[in-house]
Write a protein that holds these residues in place. Structure first.
Motif, PDB file in Angstrom:
ATOM      1  N   TRP A 527       0.752  -1.125   0.031  1.00 55.04           N
ATOM      2  CA  TRP A 527      -0.014  -0.091  -0.001  1.00 55.04           C
ATOM      3  C   TRP A 527       0.859   1.340  -0.284  1.00 55.04           C
ATOM      4  O   TRP A 527       0.632   2.166  -0.700  1.00 55.04           O
ATOM      5  N   MET A 543     -10.052   1.896  -8.458  1.00 57.98           N
ATOM      6  CA  MET A 543     -10.441   0.880  -7.484  1.00 57.98           C
ATOM      7  C   MET A 543      -9.737  -0.464  -7.210  1.00 57.98           C
ATOM      8  O   MET A 543      -9.378  -0.750  -6.270  1.00 57.98           O
ATOM      9  N   ALA A 546      -6.466   0.021  -5.592  1.00 58.64           N
ATOM     10  CA  ALA A 546      -6.726   0.542  -4.349  1.00 58.64           C
ATOM     11  C   ALA A 546      -6.804  -0.831  -3.570  1.00 58.64           C
ATOM     12  O   ALA A 546      -6.390  -0.970  -2.465  1.00 58.64           O
ATOM     13  N   TRP A 547      -7.490  -1.918  -3.907  1.00 53.21           N
ATOM     14  CA  TRP A 547      -7.691  -3.027  -3.281  1.00 53.21           C
ATOM     15  C   TRP A 547      -6.845  -4.201  -3.257  1.00 53.21           C
ATOM     16  O   TRP A 547      -6.677  -4.911  -2.346  1.00 53.21           O
ATOM     17  N   TRP A 550      -4.578  -5.269  -0.287  1.00 57.55           N
ATOM     18  CA  TRP A 550      -5.291  -6.092   0.708  1.00 57.55           C
ATOM     19  C   TRP A 550      -5.736  -7.437   0.198  1.00 57.55           C
ATOM     20  O   TRP A 550      -5.646  -8.637   0.907  1.00 57.55           O
ATOM     21  N   VAL A 551      -6.031  -7.293  -1.174  1.00 58.69           N
ATOM     22  CA  VAL A 551      -6.351  -8.840  -1.792  1.00 58.69           C
ATOM     23  C   VAL A 551      -5.095  -9.691  -1.542  1.00 58.69           C
ATOM     24  O   VAL A 551      -5.055 -10.931  -1.120  1.00 58.69           O
ATOM     25  N   LYS A 602     -11.734   8.811  -0.051  1.00 60.23           N
ATOM     26  CA  LYS A 602     -12.462   7.676   0.345  1.00 60.23           C
ATOM     27  C   LYS A 602     -13.892   7.899   1.083  1.00 60.23           C
ATOM     28  O   LYS A 602     -14.959   7.591   0.911  1.00 60.23           O
TER      29      LYS A 602
END
Length: 607
Positions: A527, A543, A546-547, A550-551, A602
């Motif tokens: 990140w 998007m 951004a994910w 964490w995935v 966000k």
């Protein structure tokens, strides 16, 4: 970065993610274990016949062949015959005088788990005790001889010399057949894992006799702890005149039908070996280099027995003469240094018994470097970090161009936002103006993708090394991380290693949700690194990006902790390099501002 290049990068990353998630959530199904398929039958039965034509063409053409119809008959009940102890610095166990079978072998240097008092690893097990696995030798009778005239798996041998098999003391077995032939078998072992088996036959009769020596490895049922994972080969393995053949457990059951079993045969002219390989252990029949033989991999579906065999050329023993043949048996751990020494001694491509994979040209040097660093540093986790530093140093010239391009892209971010506002929903106009801006400022947005794409094969290669090689098994790092080949053992349940109990069981839903400290550090490092890169202009792409940290954090949570250590080190070094190079180009990344703005954005989007 234009949409075409972004789509390429996203497609690559998502394809990689989908494959990993699929194999994590839906691993290959394990075959159910049939309790009746173990070696406990009460009748003497055929382990698997040596081929009816048990010979390899000899130097002289036109010679006949030795044949057998029941050369490998084995009693499948528990063996109550006398035994000879095996005791070397690295091996313990025994061999049975019934058949002279090497069927009890333990590896002194390796335990099943890292827990205190854990049992040492058992490689071979006698018939009747579950998961039977053994090596046996014999002779296939030629014309004029019957199976009773040659030694087989149920022959009761006598001890001629020796009491205990050690690295300095071989043992000699002897048996006289009803036809008057005298058979001897000398078994020796070195200080590691190599047995040397010398079979001889003396013919004191008045007639000439023909027969063929053979060696067999037999396994009763598929191993209970077989991984059945796509990245690792387990099952049959053969090297035939420089060509490596791997036959997985499932593939052996699908071999062509032949005489009540499935079989695949190999003709070896000069050099070769054949056997079974597990994740970390291996047993291999190795005829003398430079000699031809016939090899086979077989599966008996009726009794669930896997077998590999090496049948040597038929010999003709004239009256009053004798003949002998020497073969080797490797039975032990797949240690890179040990196997490499055996290869240097003449066993062709023996190091390839380790599953290096498709990227062998990367995995071999990566492992060699990791092994060397570990020998110097003495800690495999630190060695992984040092290896990462070396890899990043090699890629620095390419990375430099990439990060310079990213710095320029960051500087162009306000102008790109203006172009986006002017173009509105006209995507063609947006693309045209973006390309004009790139051309004017001499920026290549694709240059930022290349280092990432180059990291993919390196990532797979290092994962292969960490997952496959024995040297990572039970390798400690520090604190709670005492096995770098296993997933992170910490979680919120044991307060990240501070409490004396384990994390949720591997593979459970709780383990996927409550991940350890290493995956958390991985997600944070990805990140932070992402905050230095220009954000995609497309909302959907933004998007996804951004994910992504964490995935990957949850996805890699159940991977070997050594791999996660590499990935954290890689992200940290990449972040440091990129930050320093961007500042050298006059761009001063406002990291804290980017982080705060992302939270504000966000929050406003949710509002």
């Amino acid at each position: 970065m234009d949409n075409q290049n972004k789509n390429l990068l996203i497609a690559t990353a998502l394809s990689f993610a989908v494959i990993l998630v699929w194999f994590l959530l839906f691993p290959p199904p394990e075959e159910p274990i049939d309790p009746n398929a173990t070696a406990t039958q009460e009748t003497a039965d055929t382990v698997q016949d040596v081929p009816d034509t048990a010979s390899v063409p000899d130097a002289a053409p036109g010679e006949g062949t030795a044949t057998t119809s029941d050369a490998a008959t084995a009693n499948e009940t528990a063996d109550d015959a006398p035994r000879i102890s095996i005791d070397t610095p690295r091996l313990a166990g025994s061999l049975s005088l019934r058949g002279g079978r090497i069927d009890d072998l333990q590896l002194k240097d390796y335990t099943e788990t890292i827990e205190p008092g854990s049992e040492i690893v058992h490689l071979f097990n006698p018939v009747g005790g579950g998961e039977a696995y053994y090596a046996l030798y014999g002779w296939a009778p030629g014309s004029g001889l019957s199976a009773a005239d040659v030694p087989g798996p149920n022959t009761d041998w006598q001890i001629a010399e020796g009491e205990t098999l050690t690295e300095n003391d071989p043992i000699l077995l002897e048996w006289e057949s009803p036809s008057g032939l005298i058979f001897r078998r000398e078994i020796a072992v070195d200080s590691d894992y190599m047995f040397t088996v010398t079979q001889s036959v003396e013919n004191p009769t008045e007639g000439s006799q023909r027969l063929a020596p053979y060696g067999i490895l037999a396994r009763h049922g598929e191993p209970v702890n077989a991984k059945n994972f796509f990245i690792l080969h387990e099952g049959g393995i053969a090297m035939t005149d420089g060509e490596l053949t791997e036959i997985g457990w499932g593939d052996m059951t699908d071999l062509p039908a032949e005489g009540g079993a499935q079989a695949e045969r190999f003709q070896v002219n000069n050099n070769g070996w054949i056997g079974f390989t597990d994740h970390y252990w291996m047993a291999t029949l190795i005829p003398e280099p430079g000699s031809g033989f016939r090899a086979a991999a077989k599966y008996d579906a009726g009794r669930d027995i896997y077998q590999t065999e090496a049948v040597l050329p038929t010999v003709e023993v004239a009256a009053g003469t004798s003949s002998e043949v020497t073969t080797q048996l490797f039975a032990g751990a797949k240690e890179w240094e040990t196997i490499r020494e055996y290869q240097s001694g003449g066993i062709e491509r023996f190091v390839d018994s380790i599953d290096w994979g498709w990227f062998f040209f990367l995995t071999k040097p990566i492992f060699a470097a990791l092994h060397w660093l570990n020998a110097i540093i003495g800690n495999m986790g630190v060695a992984i970090i040092a290896l990462t530093l070396g890899i990043k140093a090699l890629l620095l010239p390419l990375a430099y161009k990439s990060y310079v391009s990213m710095a320029k892209m960051k500087e162009l971010q306000p102008e790109m936002e203006k172009i986006k506002e002017r173009a509105g929903d006209d995507r063609q106009k947006l693309q045209q103006e973006m390309m004009s801006l790139y051309k004017k400022e001499k920026v290549n947005p694709a240059s930022g993708c290349l280092p990432i794409l180059l990291q993919i094969p390196i990532f797979f290669s290092l994962y292969k090394v960490i997952f496959v090689t024995l040297e990572l098994r039970h390798a400690p790092f520090f604190g709670p991380f005492q096995d770098l080949s296993a997933p992170d053992p910490t979680s919120i349940f044991n307060f990240y290693g501070l409490l004396p109990w384990g994390a949720p069981p591997e593979g459970s839903i709780m383990a996927l949700i409550f991940i350890g400290i290493l995956p958390l550090l991985l997600g944070v490092s990805m990140w932070l690194q992402q905050k230095l890169n220009p954000a995609p202009t497309d909302p959907t792409q933004a998007m996804i990006f951004a994910w992504m940290p964490w995935v990957f954090m949850f996805m890699l949570g159940s991977f070997a902790s050594g791999l996660v250590v590499y990935w954290i080190a890689n992200n940290t070094i990449t972040f440091t390099q990129q930050y320093a190079i961007m500042r050298s180009q006059g761009y001063k990344p406002d990291l804290l501002g980017n982080i705060l703005s992302s939270f504000k954005k966000k929050s406003s989007d949710e509002t």
